[in-house]
Design an enzyme around this catalytic site. Sequence first.
Site: not given
Length: 222
Positions: A36, A90
């Site tokens: 990701s 993230k």
Amino acid sequence: MLLNWIKSNRGFIVLLLCFGVFRTAVADWNPIPSGSMRPTLLEGDVVLVNRLAYDVKLPLTDMILAHIDDPQRGDVVTFSSPLDGTRLIKRIAALPGDTVEMRNEVLYINGQAAEYETPDSVQELVQPGHTLTATRWTERLLGHERRVQWLQGVSARSSFDPVQVPEGEYLVLGDNRDNSADSRYIGLVPRHLLIGQAHRVLLSADVLGHWAPRLERFGKAL
């Protein structure tokens, strides 16, 4: 019997307790299980996480005892998902008070559109024997830049309406925009769920290539 064992091993027990407190309150390491954050982070990277970057917390809890600093746009952070508590990593894209939106993959913050330069096309090995074409760009916005990518043939949430980020919350995105369970899907992240800031790759192994060490990534700053 148990008391005798504790007495004879108290030094080792104290060491384990100190190590546990250190990992849950000061610094930690975080293995990267998915793609990701490609191309910034790869599956098999292990990153160093500073748990004191933003807050002092009571060990093993999300209870904040003191604020140290505020998260900034562009910080790579680990946090507990507000959806199910899973630990994720993230990049902070928008801060409290920001108005953020995405139009056909283009990120806007406070009405200013990101600029995308230096495109590069690569073949991404997403699983053994299966590759996808990825297009990588340098995304520049509000004085920050990072390398991001999109995957051809993958359906993802490439647009969303303007959202004003409330006080005490953050909007996070993965650098791999078409393969990331980020704020587009799990919602905004409250500050108390932030675990820490990731600073560099400690070590790395190619999990899709027989666990061969990637020595060139050891110590790489984020």
